[in-house]
Motif scaffolding. Structure first.
Motif, PDB file in Angstrom:
ATOM      1  N   ARG A  61       0.754  -1.369  -0.147  1.00  0.00           N
ATOM      2  CA  ARG A  61       0.191   0.235  -0.017  1.00  0.00           C
ATOM      3  C   ARG A  61       1.247   1.461   0.132  1.00  0.00           C
ATOM      4  NH1 ARG A  61      -5.690  -1.263  -0.270  1.00  0.00           N
ATOM      5  NH2 ARG A  61      -5.504   0.994   0.579  1.00  0.00           N
ATOM      6  N   GLY A  62       1.528   1.233   0.602  1.00  0.00           N
ATOM      7  CA  GLY A  62       3.011   2.548   0.601  1.00  0.00           C
ATOM      8  C   GLY A  62       3.490   2.506  -0.223  1.00  0.00           C
ATOM      9  N   GLY A  63       4.464   0.951  -0.793  1.00  0.00           N
ATOM     10  CA  GLY A  63       5.433   1.255  -1.590  1.00  0.00           C
ATOM     11  C   GLY A  63       7.315   1.211  -0.798  1.00  0.00           C
ATOM     12  N   THR A  64       6.785   0.870   0.457  1.00  0.00           N
ATOM     13  CA  THR A  64       7.757   1.475   0.860  1.00  0.00           C
ATOM     14  C   THR A  64       7.417   0.721   3.083  1.00  0.00           C
ATOM     15  OG1 THR A  64       9.908   2.465   2.363  1.00  0.00           O
ATOM     16  CG2 THR A  64       8.238   3.833   2.090  1.00  0.00           C
ATOM     17  N   LEU A  65       8.916  -0.137   3.383  1.00  0.00           N
ATOM     18  CA  LEU A  65       8.404  -0.668   4.701  1.00  0.00           C
ATOM     19  C   LEU A  65       9.539   1.333   5.889  1.00  0.00           C
ATOM     20  CD1 LEU A  65       9.334  -4.157   5.010  1.00  0.00           C
ATOM     21  CD2 LEU A  65       6.906  -2.177   5.307  1.00  0.00           C
ATOM     22  N   LEU A  66      10.426   1.511   4.680  1.00  0.00           N
ATOM     23  CA  LEU A  66      10.985   2.414   5.468  1.00  0.00           C
ATOM     24  C   LEU A  66       9.912   4.292   5.500  1.00  0.00           C
ATOM     25  CD1 LEU A  66      13.926   2.801   3.420  1.00  0.00           C
ATOM     26  CD2 LEU A  66      13.138   1.358   6.578  1.00  0.00           C
ATOM     27  N   GLY A  67      10.840   5.182   6.422  1.00  0.00           N
ATOM     28  CA  GLY A  67       9.687   6.164   6.583  1.00  0.00           C
ATOM     29  C   GLY A  67       8.470   5.883   7.671  1.00  0.00           C
ATOM     30  N   ARG A  68       8.338   7.447   8.001  1.00  0.00           N
ATOM     31  CA  ARG A  68       7.177   7.516   9.650  1.00  0.00           C
ATOM     32  C   ARG A  68       6.456   7.168   9.242  1.00  0.00           C
ATOM     33  NH1 ARG A  68       4.427  13.263   9.786  1.00  0.00           N
ATOM     34  NH2 ARG A  68       4.102  12.571   8.411  1.00  0.00           N
ATOM     35  N   ASP A  69       5.940   7.047   8.092  1.00  0.00           N
ATOM     36  CA  ASP A  69       4.034   6.239   7.936  1.00  0.00           C
ATOM     37  C   ASP A  69       3.907   5.234   8.214  1.00  0.00           C
ATOM     38  OD1 ASP A  69       3.865   9.438   7.867  1.00  0.00           O
ATOM     39  OD2 ASP A  69       3.045   8.931   5.428  1.00  0.00           O
ATOM     40  N   ALA A  70       5.109   4.807   6.737  1.00  0.00           N
ATOM     41  CA  ALA A  70       5.148   2.938   7.152  1.00  0.00           C
ATOM     42  C   ALA A  70       5.323   2.525   8.290  1.00  0.00           C
ATOM     43  CB  ALA A  70       6.271   2.904   6.189  1.00  0.00           C
ATOM     44  N   GLY A  71       6.416   3.450   8.962  1.00  0.00           N
ATOM     45  CA  GLY A  71       6.778   2.726   9.941  1.00  0.00           C
ATOM     46  C   GLY A  71       5.420   2.339  11.559  1.00  0.00           C
ATOM     47  N   VAL A  72       4.918   3.775  11.380  1.00  0.00           N
ATOM     48  CA  VAL A  72       4.265   3.742  12.444  1.00  0.00           C
ATOM     49  C   VAL A  72       2.659   2.927  11.738  1.00  0.00           C
ATOM     50  CG1 VAL A  72       1.976   5.240  13.039  1.00  0.00           C
ATOM     51  CG2 VAL A  72       4.056   6.247  13.014  1.00  0.00           C
ATOM     52  N   SER A  73       2.784   2.140  10.591  1.00  0.00           N
ATOM     53  CA  SER A  73       1.455   1.832  10.316  1.00  0.00           C
ATOM     54  C   SER A  73       1.634   0.123  10.949  1.00  0.00           C
ATOM     55  CB  SER A  73       1.461   1.256   9.047  1.00  0.00           C
ATOM     56  OG  SER A  73       1.074   2.885   8.118  1.00  0.00           O
ATOM     57  N   VAL A  74       3.299  -0.613  10.266  1.00  0.00           N
ATOM     58  CA  VAL A  74       3.684  -1.659  11.357  1.00  0.00           C
ATOM     59  C   VAL A  74       3.962  -1.461  12.351  1.00  0.00           C
ATOM     60  CG1 VAL A  74       5.818  -2.849  11.275  1.00  0.00           C
ATOM     61  CG2 VAL A  74       5.373  -1.697   9.447  1.00  0.00           C
ATOM     62  N   LEU A  75       4.162  -0.762  13.049  1.00  0.00           N
ATOM     63  CA  LEU A  75       3.439  -0.321  14.776  1.00  0.00           C
ATOM     64  C   LEU A  75       2.540  -1.235  15.394  1.00  0.00           C
ATOM     65  CD1 LEU A  75       6.441   2.408  16.452  1.00  0.00           C
ATOM     66  CD2 LEU A  75       6.588  -0.422  17.139  1.00  0.00           C
ATOM     67  N   VAL A  76       1.485  -0.365  13.981  1.00  0.00           N
ATOM     68  CA  VAL A  76       0.235  -0.073  15.157  1.00  0.00           C
ATOM     69  C   VAL A  76      -0.315  -1.671  14.484  1.00  0.00           C
ATOM     70  CG1 VAL A  76      -2.021   0.665  14.124  1.00  0.00           C
ATOM     71  CG2 VAL A  76      -0.082   2.511  14.451  1.00  0.00           C
ATOM     72  N   VAL A  77      -0.245  -2.199  13.321  1.00  0.00           N
ATOM     73  CA  VAL A  77      -0.616  -3.364  13.258  1.00  0.00           C
ATOM     74  C   VAL A  77       0.198  -4.041  14.369  1.00  0.00           C
ATOM     75  CG1 VAL A  77       0.772  -4.298  10.966  1.00  0.00           C
ATOM     76  CG2 VAL A  77      -2.250  -4.888  11.703  1.00  0.00           C
ATOM     77  N   PHE A  78       1.392  -3.961  14.717  1.00  0.00           N
ATOM     78  CA  PHE A  78       2.520  -5.608  15.128  1.00  0.00           C
ATOM     79  C   PHE A  78       2.052  -5.354  16.572  1.00  0.00           C
ATOM     80  CE2 PHE A  78       5.426  -7.393  12.895  1.00  0.00           C
ATOM     81  CZ  PHE A  78       5.358  -7.105  11.949  1.00  0.00           C
ATOM     82  N   VAL A  79       1.233  -4.433  17.115  1.00  0.00           N
ATOM     83  CA  VAL A  79       1.087  -4.278  18.591  1.00  0.00           C
ATOM     84  C   VAL A  79      -0.031  -4.965  18.326  1.00  0.00           C
ATOM     85  CG1 VAL A  79       0.071  -3.044  20.403  1.00  0.00           C
ATOM     86  CG2 VAL A  79       2.499  -1.998  19.366  1.00  0.00           C
ATOM     87  N   ALA A  80      -1.333  -4.691  17.972  1.00  0.00           N
ATOM     88  CA  ALA A  80      -2.709  -6.309  17.737  1.00  0.00           C
ATOM     89  C   ALA A  80      -1.909  -7.657  17.524  1.00  0.00           C
ATOM     90  CB  ALA A  80      -4.003  -4.999  16.123  1.00  0.00           C
ATOM     91  N   ILE A  81      -0.724  -7.464  16.498  1.00  0.00           N
ATOM     92  CA  ILE A  81      -0.558  -9.005  15.779  1.00  0.00           C
ATOM     93  C   ILE A  81       0.215  -9.205  17.853  1.00  0.00           C
ATOM     94  CG2 ILE A  81       0.579 -10.406  15.569  1.00  0.00           C
ATOM     95  CD1 ILE A  81       0.683  -8.836  12.224  1.00  0.00           C
ATOM     96  N   LYS A  82       0.875  -8.709  18.555  1.00  0.00           N
ATOM     97  CA  LYS A  82       1.437  -8.939  19.366  1.00  0.00           C
ATOM     98  C   LYS A  82       0.779  -9.447  20.520  1.00  0.00           C
ATOM     99  CE  LYS A  82       4.616 -10.052  22.102  1.00  0.00           C
ATOM    100  NZ  LYS A  82       5.274 -11.172  22.116  1.00  0.00           N
ATOM    101  N   LEU A  83      -0.914  -8.306  20.403  1.00  0.00           N
ATOM    102  CA  LEU A  83      -1.885  -9.318  21.699  1.00  0.00           C
ATOM    103  C   LEU A  83      -1.966 -10.069  21.089  1.00  0.00           C
ATOM    104  CD1 LEU A  83      -3.936  -5.868  21.719  1.00  0.00           C
ATOM    105  CD2 LEU A  83      -2.404  -6.497  23.364  1.00  0.00           C
ATOM    106  N   LEU A  84      -2.499 -10.358  20.120  1.00  0.00           N
ATOM    107  CA  LEU A  84      -3.336 -12.099  19.178  1.00  0.00           C
ATOM    108  C   LEU A  84      -1.280 -13.527  20.334  1.00  0.00           C
ATOM    109  CD1 LEU A  84      -4.547 -11.801  16.407  1.00  0.00           C
ATOM    110  CD2 LEU A  84      -6.254 -11.778  18.475  1.00  0.00           C
ATOM    111  N   GLU A  85      -0.985 -12.565  21.011  1.00  0.00           N
ATOM    112  CA  GLU A  85      -0.452 -13.956  21.680  1.00  0.00           C
ATOM    113  C   GLU A  85       0.100 -13.540  22.515  1.00  0.00           C
ATOM    114  OE1 GLU A  85       3.450 -15.085  19.237  1.00  0.00           O
ATOM    115  OE2 GLU A  85       4.681 -12.724  19.780  1.00  0.00           O
ATOM    116  N   THR A  86      -0.787 -12.928  23.373  1.00  0.00           N
ATOM    117  CA  THR A  86       0.241 -12.094  24.466  1.00  0.00           C
ATOM    118  C   THR A  86      -0.586 -13.595  25.895  1.00  0.00           C
ATOM    119  OG1 THR A  86       0.036 -10.007  23.803  1.00  0.00           O
ATOM    120  CG2 THR A  86      -0.577 -10.524  26.582  1.00  0.00           C
ATOM    121  N   ARG A  87       0.583 -14.571  26.337  1.00  0.00           N
ATOM    122  CA  ARG A  87       0.120 -15.181  26.966  1.00  0.00           C
ATOM    123  C   ARG A  87       0.528 -15.070  28.012  1.00  0.00           C
ATOM    124  NH1 ARG A  87       0.571 -17.832  22.683  1.00  0.00           N
ATOM    125  NH2 ARG A  87      -1.019 -19.202  21.738  1.00  0.00           N
TER     126      ARG A  87
END
Lengths: 674, 305
Positions: free
Chosen positions: A97-123
């Protein structure tokens, strides 16, 4: 594995939601603080959801909601493989969607979604720690977008919630009230450290790292060209353009012309700016009359180099250039809030007509454009003996043409915008007035150019700053008369004196689409807005405006300015290390500190010791209570009850209402008459 | 809060006079599924204690007198060829009973001793290649005679660790001895006692003991005791983890015997001398200070927080 092959789809689903390989299907974490942690995640990610790609935002929301459902209904956590799959999918989506994994927007997107994913393996508790750290980092990233007090408050609330959740998760008997209280206490304890670091930590000259261009996309302000409709668009915005604080008296409304980009190139549609050279405005080219008006401007970032000053700038800040068209330019684009001191002559003679090419430009009109206006001008010229008489005719024409000042002029589609405005529609905003008058001047052989900037500004009654908003954006004309220099002519004011005298709201027709805050029925809102603006101004001036120079000043006043920044960093590092060491010592003591029941028991023992019944170190609670009962037979019933209650709390199985029992024990001990 | 074992204790105390504490400890040891070592002079009632325990609890009891020529087979049993059936039949030895009184265990050779100790540890015996389970519950009371050490094989420390407790009965006090002399013959009294429990009931109690609650604070205390025994310098070596485990378990049994559902430090202190005395050898043993004094010093030095 069941060997039943009839429902392969369900089996696949079951396998995915079966739980990890470790066989721990359900999370052992307490539901209440877990819900709190989820709340913290929501609070932290919420401001980002509007900034990142909608698909990623939806994914994050869905996954967080899933975890909420799991916590609420005590369902099984998804299989590890599914989590990995989700992580891959999320990373791929961000990239695609963003064309890159670098930079502010991509970084924040990855962080946001990874927090949600991490929640799913929070035991385990350890997992929650990771989630909390991610949340703290996400809270910081919010400041890449917005540094307003609101953003700070939001981050504060989110941090506090996550802290409270962590406290709840780590306590044996979670209580959200106690956790929140403790989290607040923690934040309060962190305050001095924060203040010290804020004041002492070396400031960098520029931003920590250069933001990508996307960070500047949203900045509004005047650009280096003007076509019909541009300024009326801008004036829909209530955003602050600049703030000014005057040393002396505040100039009258009619003198509040904030000089911005000078536009002298006209192609029939669009006015644009030409690059000129800096010069030194000495007595030969600039004669000011009266006192200099001195003030300090805080300019909101606009991604343009212009610095605004009242017409006409006198003494200029050292970091600015005085251009030959009497405009102030910064060396770089203003991408951060900028504070500068400047002074102006409100009454002046600006005698420099510009270089040769500039003089040509100030008279040139595209061939064949606006023939009706040119024809009119030619006729006036023939009738006028002097330049002044010609200008008089034009002014009178503007006054008598019954031109309507409106925020929503008809869209000028034809090639001759000035003709259409002056003779057909007769409805326009300031850019139409300015453009028309400039064209009329040029057609009559008088050098003229369009000046854009802001006109007006309101004093915030809360903090006394003058606030100039984007809605104050304005355009006017400057003409050059050989004996008088450049003269400011405001055709809008000529046609509608009320625009300058009373502000835009009075000058506009009723029902015209005014900016919200200019409507009279919203005066209470205006009042609120004033307070808010004063707060954000204070925030900008003292928090965000605390830069390298301010820090140096302050440190010099404190007498430690002589330390260079390297040495200071060493000192601060040493200080922080010491503070951390002290904190860990405290932490160790806290770890070994007594449980609540034990504290009560110690209090009991101290009380009895005052009565001469001293507990030996290795004396058990029952023995001691018996001895105390024998020594103080008058109170034996209460003593025995206290002993029994403590034994139950300390050595009995975990109770569900331990805090209440401890409180009861506390009351019993307090009830002892000695 | 009265334990179902209270009447049993009462009955035993009618026979073994003036030894309430020792009787209680012996029963604690039995409930904790441990084995008991009694070190004392002959004639102070060791055998009587074993017999009365067996009688009251409804267990069968065997006594083995250890001598220097005792062989493992004498304890475990032998296979004897029987002409009628024309094959070897295993004749179980005296160890196949609920309560075994191993008298003067230090008189036997180490080989024989270890046969007994192995049975104690494993709750099973291996004879002629076949493993046989011992009856449950299985409880050994071994006695040692400390006075005449000639021709004895003292149990090494590693073997002593297998006993949960070591007790001394000691002489009865004046009143108790008077009552003993004036009363009826003990053997007749024991024979007349009714059984107040049985093996199954006892197994149930042993299970219940395991469920007695040991709170973190209490486990802290047990741990502190074990650590202090290792670091205080009073003893040659500290308590082993097995000993600490035994201490906690014995404290549970003591608490159960008191009718408690949780262990408190007093319970630990009550069983601590019994559990620790044969495992901790005082460093200055030659100076003549009794081992008990060092144990009490140790206990006094571990604060109950």
């Amino acid at each position: 594995m069941p060997t039943d092959m009839t429902l392969p789809r369900h089996r696949l689903l079951a396998w995915f939601t079966r739980g990890g390989a470790d066989g721990r299907v359900h999370s052992a974490l307490a539901a209440q603080p877990m819900a709190m942690l989820l709340g913290g995640v929501v609070l932290t990610t919420a401001p980002h959801l509007w900034r990142i790609d909608p698909l990623i935002a939806c994914l994050a929301v869905l996954l967080t909601a899933w975890r909420g459902w799991i916590t609420w209904r005590h369902k099984a956590l998804p299989n590890h493989a599914l989590v990995v799959l989700l992580a891959c999918f999320a990373t791929a989506s961000v990239y695609l969607r963003g064309g890159t994994l670098l930079g502010r927007d991509a970084g924040v997107s990855v962080l946001v979604v990874f927090v949600a994913i991490k929640l799913l393996e929070t035991r385990t508790l350890r997992d929650t720690g990771i989630v909390a750290c991610l949340c703290f980092f996400l809270a910081i990233t919010a400041f890449f977008y917005d540094q307003s007090p609101l953003a700070a408050a939001q981050a504060l609330v989110a941090t506090c919630t996550v802290l409270a959740a962590m406290i709840g998760l780590n306590s044996i008997v979670p209580s959200w009230r106690a956790a929140l209280k403790r989290a607040l206490a923690l934040m309060a304890q962190a305050l001095p450290v924060m203040l010290i670091l804020f004041v002492l930590f070396p400031r960098l000259g520029g931003p920590l790292w250069s933001l990508p261009d996307s960070a500047r996309a949203g900045m509004t302000g005047l650009s280096d060209s003007m076509s019909p409709g541009m300024i009326s668009d801008l004036s829909q915005s209530d955003a602050i353009a600049l703030r000014a604080q005057f040393d002396g008296p505040i100039p009258p409304r009619a003198a509040r012309y904030w000089r911005g980009p000078i536009l002298d190139q006209f192609d029939g549609q669009t006015w644009s700016r030409t690059r000129t050279f800096p010069f030194r405005p000495d007595m030969a080219v600039l004669r000011g009359r009266g006192e200099l008006t001195r003030y300090e401007v805080t300019l909101e970032p606009n991604n343009q180099p212009w610095l605004f000053a009242l017409d006409i700038p006198g003494q200029i800040p050292p970091e600015a250039n005085y251009m030959q068209d009497y405009q102030l330019l910064a060396r770089d684009r203003v991408v951060q809030r900028l504070r500068y001191r400047v002074s102006s002559y409100l009454d002046y003679e600006a005698l420099w007509p510009g270089g040769k090419s500039a003089r040509v430009r100030a008279l040139s009109l595209p061939d064949g454009s606006n023939p009706r206006s040119v024809a009119l001008a030619t006729q006036w010229r023939a009738d006028s003996a002097t330049d002044a008489e010609y200008v008089q005719r034009a002014v009178r024409f503007m006054e008598q043409q019954r031109l309507v000042y409106t925020l929503s002029p008809p869209l000028a589609l034809g090639p001759h915008t000035v003709d259409e405005f002056l003779f057909d529609s007769k409805e326009g905003f300031c850019e139409h007035f300015a453009a028309a008058f400039t064209v009329l001047m040029r057609a009559g052989g008088i050098p003229a150019r369009v000046v854009t900037g802001y006109q007006g500004g309101e004093i915030n009654s809360v903090d006394g700053y003058m606030e100039v908003r984007q809605s104050d954006a304005h355009a006017w004309t400057e003409i050059f008369l050989p004996d008088r220099g450049w003269l400011r002519m405001d055709p809008t004011a000529i046609a509608h004196p009320a625009r300058i005298g009373d502000g835009m709201a009075r000058a506009l027709r009723r029902g015209d689409g005014l900016p919200l805050l200019m409507r009279e029925q919203f005066s209470w809102l205006n009042r609120l807005r004033e307070h808010w603006d004063a707060l954000s101004n204070a925030w900008n001036q003292s928090i965000l405006g605390y830069d390298q120079a301010h820090q140096r000043n302050l440190l010099e006043r404190l007498g430690i300015g002589a330390l260079d920044s390297v040495l200071r960093t060493v000192w601060i590092t040493a200080g922080v290390a010491l503070a951390l060491a002290a904190a860990s010592l405290l932490l160790i003591r806290e770890r070994t500190a007594d449980a609540p029941a034990q504290r009560e028991w110690n209090r009991f023992c101290r009380r009895l010791a005052r009565q001469g019944v001293v507990r030996r170190a290795a004396e058990g609670p029952r023995d001691f209570t018996e001895r105390a009962c024998a020594a103080l037979p008058d109170h034996s019933a209460l003593l025995a009850a206290i002993g029994a209650a403590f034994i139950e709390l300390q050595y009995g199985p975990q109770l569900t209402d331990t805090p209440r029992q401890v409180t009861h024990l506390h009351r019993q001990i307090s009830a002892l008459p000695f | 809060m009265h334990s179902p074992l209270e009447p049993i204790l009462g009955t035993i105390n009618q026979i073994i006079l003036g030894k309430q504490r020792e009787v209680r400890l012996a029963l604690t040891c039995l409930l904790a599924q441990g084995h008991l070592l009694i070190e004392d002079l002959p004639g102070v009632g060791k055998t009587t204690l074993a017999q009365v325990l067996a009688r009251v609890l409804g267990l069968d009891c065997q006594r083995i007198q250890f001598t220097s020529d005792l062989l493992p087979a004498d304890i475990i049993g032998v296979s004897v060829y029987e002409r009628d059936s024309a094959r070897f039949n295993f004749h179980p030895g005296p160890i196949f009973s609920h309560l075994v009184l191993a008298d003067e265990v230090n008189r036997a050779t180490p080989k024989t001793q270890s046969a007994l100790l192995e049975a104690m540890g494993e709750q099973q015996v291996t004879a002629e290649g076949q493993t046989r389970a011992l009856p449950q519950p299985f409880f050994v009371i071994a006695t040692q005679n400390p006075s005449s050490q000639i021709g004895t094989y003292a149990l090494p420390e590693s073997q002593l660790d297998r006993f949960l407790m070591r007790l001394t009965l000691g002489y009865p006090n004046r009143l108790a001895e008077r009552a003993l002399l004036a009363g009826e013959d003990r053997r007749d009294l024991i024979a007349a006692l009714p059984a107040q429990a049985n093996a199954d009931l006892l197994l149930g109690w042993q299970q219940a003991v395991r469920r007695v609650h040991g709170a973190p604070a209490l486990i802290d205390y047990v741990q502190a005791l074990a650590e202090q025994s290792r670091s205080c310098g009073l003893f040659e070596s500290g308590l082993s983890p097995r000993a600490a485990l035994g201490l906690l378990h014995a404290a549970r049994a003591w608490a159960y015997l008191e009718g408690n559902d949780k262990v408190i430090p007093e319970h630990v202190q009550a069983v601590f001398p019994g559990v620790a005395t044969h495992r901790l050898r005082p460093r200055d043993a030659l100076s003549g200070a009794p081992a008990g004094a060092a144990l009490h010093e140790l206990m006094a030095s571990v604060p109950i927080r």
